[in-house]
Design a protein around this motif. Sequence first.
Motif, PDB file in Angstrom:
ATOM      1  N   UNK A  93      10.036   4.301   0.930  1.00  0.00           N
ATOM      2  CA  UNK A  93      11.427   3.061   0.645  1.00  0.00           C
ATOM      3  C   UNK A  93      11.905   2.213   1.748  1.00  0.00           C
ATOM      4  N   UNK A  94      10.448   2.666   2.381  1.00  0.00           N
ATOM      5  CA  UNK A  94      10.333   0.679   3.516  1.00  0.00           C
ATOM      6  C   UNK A  94       9.471  -0.419   3.458  1.00  0.00           C
ATOM      7  N   UNK A  95       8.567   0.876   2.101  1.00  0.00           N
ATOM      8  CA  UNK A  95       7.604  -0.704   1.380  1.00  0.00           C
ATOM      9  C   UNK A  95       8.203  -0.690   0.075  1.00  0.00           C
ATOM     10  N   UNK A 127      16.009   5.287  -6.970  1.00  0.00           N
ATOM     11  CA  UNK A 127      14.141   4.686  -6.560  1.00  0.00           C
ATOM     12  C   UNK A 127      13.867   6.173  -6.586  1.00  0.00           C
ATOM     13  N   UNK A 128      13.212   5.768  -7.926  1.00  0.00           N
ATOM     14  CA  UNK A 128      12.038   7.326  -8.643  1.00  0.00           C
ATOM     15  C   UNK A 128      10.242   6.400  -7.867  1.00  0.00           C
ATOM     16  N   UNK A 184       0.826  -1.293  -0.057  1.00  0.00           N
ATOM     17  CA  UNK A 184       0.173  -0.148   0.162  1.00  0.00           C
ATOM     18  C   UNK A 184       0.493   0.849  -0.056  1.00  0.00           C
ATOM     19  N   UNK A 185       0.215   2.206  -0.536  1.00  0.00           N
ATOM     20  CA  UNK A 185       1.033   3.174  -0.688  1.00  0.00           C
ATOM     21  C   UNK A 185       2.356   3.806  -1.451  1.00  0.00           C
ATOM     22  N   UNK A 186       2.436   2.716  -2.783  1.00  0.00           N
ATOM     23  CA  UNK A 186       3.964   2.859  -3.430  1.00  0.00           C
ATOM     24  C   UNK A 186       3.126   3.673  -4.841  1.00  0.00           C
ATOM     25  N   UNK A 187       2.070   4.029  -5.290  1.00  0.00           N
ATOM     26  CA  UNK A 187       1.797   4.715  -6.505  1.00  0.00           C
ATOM     27  C   UNK A 187       1.987   3.208  -7.468  1.00  0.00           C
ATOM     28  N   UNK A 238      11.212  -1.567  -0.624  1.00  0.00           N
ATOM     29  CA  UNK A 238      12.418  -2.405  -0.122  1.00  0.00           C
ATOM     30  C   UNK A 238      11.703  -4.103   0.669  1.00  0.00           C
ATOM     31  N   UNK A 239      11.195  -4.173   0.745  1.00  0.00           N
ATOM     32  CA  UNK A 239       9.389  -5.270   1.098  1.00  0.00           C
ATOM     33  C   UNK A 239       9.574  -5.669   0.251  1.00  0.00           C
ATOM     34  N   UNK A 240       8.516  -5.149  -0.134  1.00  0.00           N
ATOM     35  CA  UNK A 240       8.115  -5.687  -1.143  1.00  0.00           C
ATOM     36  C   UNK A 240       9.285  -6.273  -2.495  1.00  0.00           C
ATOM     37  N   UNK A 241      10.635  -5.812  -2.614  1.00  0.00           N
ATOM     38  CA  UNK A 241      11.179  -6.851  -3.785  1.00  0.00           C
ATOM     39  C   UNK A 241      11.623  -7.616  -2.560  1.00  0.00           C
ATOM     40  N   UNK A 242      12.485  -7.413  -1.281  1.00  0.00           N
ATOM     41  CA  UNK A 242      13.633  -7.925  -1.092  1.00  0.00           C
ATOM     42  C   UNK A 242      12.665  -8.632   0.325  1.00  0.00           C
ATOM     43  N   UNK A 243      11.323  -9.049   0.805  1.00  0.00           N
ATOM     44  CA  UNK A 243      10.529  -9.714   1.752  1.00  0.00           C
ATOM     45  C   UNK A 243      11.291  -9.564   2.770  1.00  0.00           C
ATOM     46  N   UNK A 244      11.921  -8.053   3.802  1.00  0.00           N
ATOM     47  CA  UNK A 244      12.047  -7.710   4.288  1.00  0.00           C
ATOM     48  C   UNK A 244      12.577  -5.740   4.294  1.00  0.00           C
ATOM     49  N   UNK A 245      12.765  -5.342   5.200  1.00  0.00           N
ATOM     50  CA  UNK A 245      14.167  -3.843   5.132  1.00  0.00           C
ATOM     51  C   UNK A 245      15.214  -4.378   4.761  1.00  0.00           C
ATOM     52  N   UNK A 246      16.036  -4.344   4.214  1.00  0.00           N
ATOM     53  CA  UNK A 246      17.511  -4.224   4.268  1.00  0.00           C
ATOM     54  C   UNK A 246      18.048  -3.351   4.755  1.00  0.00           C
ATOM     55  N   UNK A 247      19.146  -3.574   5.995  1.00  0.00           N
ATOM     56  CA  UNK A 247      19.880  -2.019   5.733  1.00  0.00           C
ATOM     57  C   UNK A 247      19.828  -1.055   4.776  1.00  0.00           C
ATOM     58  N   UNK A 248      20.336  -0.297   4.836  1.00  0.00           N
ATOM     59  CA  UNK A 248      19.961   0.975   4.119  1.00  0.00           C
ATOM     60  C   UNK A 248      20.547   2.604   4.470  1.00  0.00           C
ATOM     61  N   UNK A 249      21.166   2.946   3.248  1.00  0.00           N
ATOM     62  CA  UNK A 249      21.599   4.561   3.698  1.00  0.00           C
ATOM     63  C   UNK A 249      21.095   5.071   2.849  1.00  0.00           C
ATOM     64  N   UNK A 250      20.528   6.220   3.511  1.00  0.00           N
ATOM     65  CA  UNK A 250      19.898   7.250   2.263  1.00  0.00           C
ATOM     66  C   UNK A 250      20.275   8.418   2.388  1.00  0.00           C
TER      67      UNK A 250
END
Length: 543
Positions: A245-247, A225-226, A207-210, A249-261
């Motif tokens: 971002x979290x939504x 990411x656009x 939800x909310x990813x557009x 990454x979860x859709x692609x990885x199944x979880x939220x991996x560590x990331x640096x914005x």
Amino acid sequence: MDPVIIAGAGPTGLALALSLARQGVPTVVFDETEAGRTGDRPARAERTALLSPGTAESLARLGCNTIHEDGTTWTGWRTMRRRQEVARAEFGPDSGTSPLHIAQHHVERQLHEALATEGLARIVPGTRLDLLEQDGTGVTVHTRGADETWWRGSYLVGCDGSRSTVRKLLKIRFPGRTAVDRHAVTALRVELPNPGEALLHRDPPGSGLGPEVMARPLPDGVWRLDWLLTPQSDLLTADAVVARIRGTLTAWCGRVPPYELLGTAEYPVHQRLALRWRVGRAFLAGDAAHLTGALGAQGVEEGLRDAENLSWKLGLAWHQGASETLLDSYEAERRGAVGARLRATDQVLPLARAKGLWPVLRRSVLSGSQRQYAELLADSHLGRGPIGSPPVYTRSPLALPAPRNGSSEASPLVASCATPPGAPVVDVEVTALDGSRARLRDRLGRDLLVVLIAPGTGVWESRHWLTAGLMPRLAKAVAALPTRAELLVAESYPGATAHSVLLIRPDGHLVTAMTGCRPAELYSYADLARGGPPAQVEDRVPH
């Protein structure tokens, strides 16, 4: 003769100055920023460029030696809808077909560093043009800022962006559409599945990813990411960006991996096209002449193509004089090419943004093929189709006229060739008269090229074939051409037969392919490529 004045020190202005310097033409570049060095400016998340292989090679030829190291060539491209892959393109490590994805500030830094080695280019920081006058022999401009003074130049090129002062002073209208798309962009350092592959994800789960999100790799584990924002979307807050971002990454990885914005931005995409690109000795290029970007169209790429097209024409005009036909051909070719892309984008855009589109497309527009539509959406990013492929200058005052009465029969003087007149040539290995070997694209930039297709010459030293076959007569014909040209030999060229002769413009577009050595016809084609004899000075008046 006075230098060429360039207003604007973005990629287009810097590339134009560097190309002119390599042709022995002095330039003065006005940079509105105080830093005076584009590479010192802060990087922005949304400012990246997709460069076609040909454009990346052109920058490398100009001296941007680490252009490929600072960017990423993709290993592949995927288009997904929800959880289903609907299209894929793969690029081999040496295929030469992948676009180069690079941060814009890296391009600007390399152009600055290359310009620093050129004594003919002067960059004036903290300076903005505010007045201009022109006559039959040059332009006079006034600047304010660090250098409040008058400058005299032979020509003026406005590369000063979407709010171009040069365009306004020339009273050129800039019609088009505002905010045809709106995007949220982030730059993340993160590990994603399928490293090296770009991804366009339609209707991503969650939800909310557009309606659409795109991931494109950059060097050092960084991804851009656009998210396509709907017209109803509110302005993004920091919390909303993190939620996307979290939504995602979860859709692609199944979880939220560590990331640096690393950065975030929100920007609208406009589509505009200046009504004129030339007024007398003043020209427009880059964002001052056009705004693109919908469906992935690349403004930086188009600006660099403007610079490549205009530079050899101004170089010829500065050294030898030019006809009005040659100078007008810049607008005819480049405005025509960008206008065609904008029209193609306008045709696709309503389909791409319509609600409930996929079922409709399956029934009608694309004969039930989701895959065809998915490939259409990728065209701008992959440099293919009417939206993304390199321009072909068929409707140009420098092009051969079309056959009369709609006849498809070619002249007996025209040789078969896989490259049509007006299209970019294929990069093949060539041999110069001194026996040195290089790639064809490495010889572009200044003079016309005459390439003889002569199978078997690669196994002989040049002293053996310089006096054999067509070479003596062809060398004499090339020396007699109305403008400078270099004679090269290639063992083969796609679609061309032995003893074909290719005439190629300095920007790499084919003028014609001929059969054998015909000095009179070769002269007429070379004269066509330069736009005919130069105009007399008294005839070169603003119009």
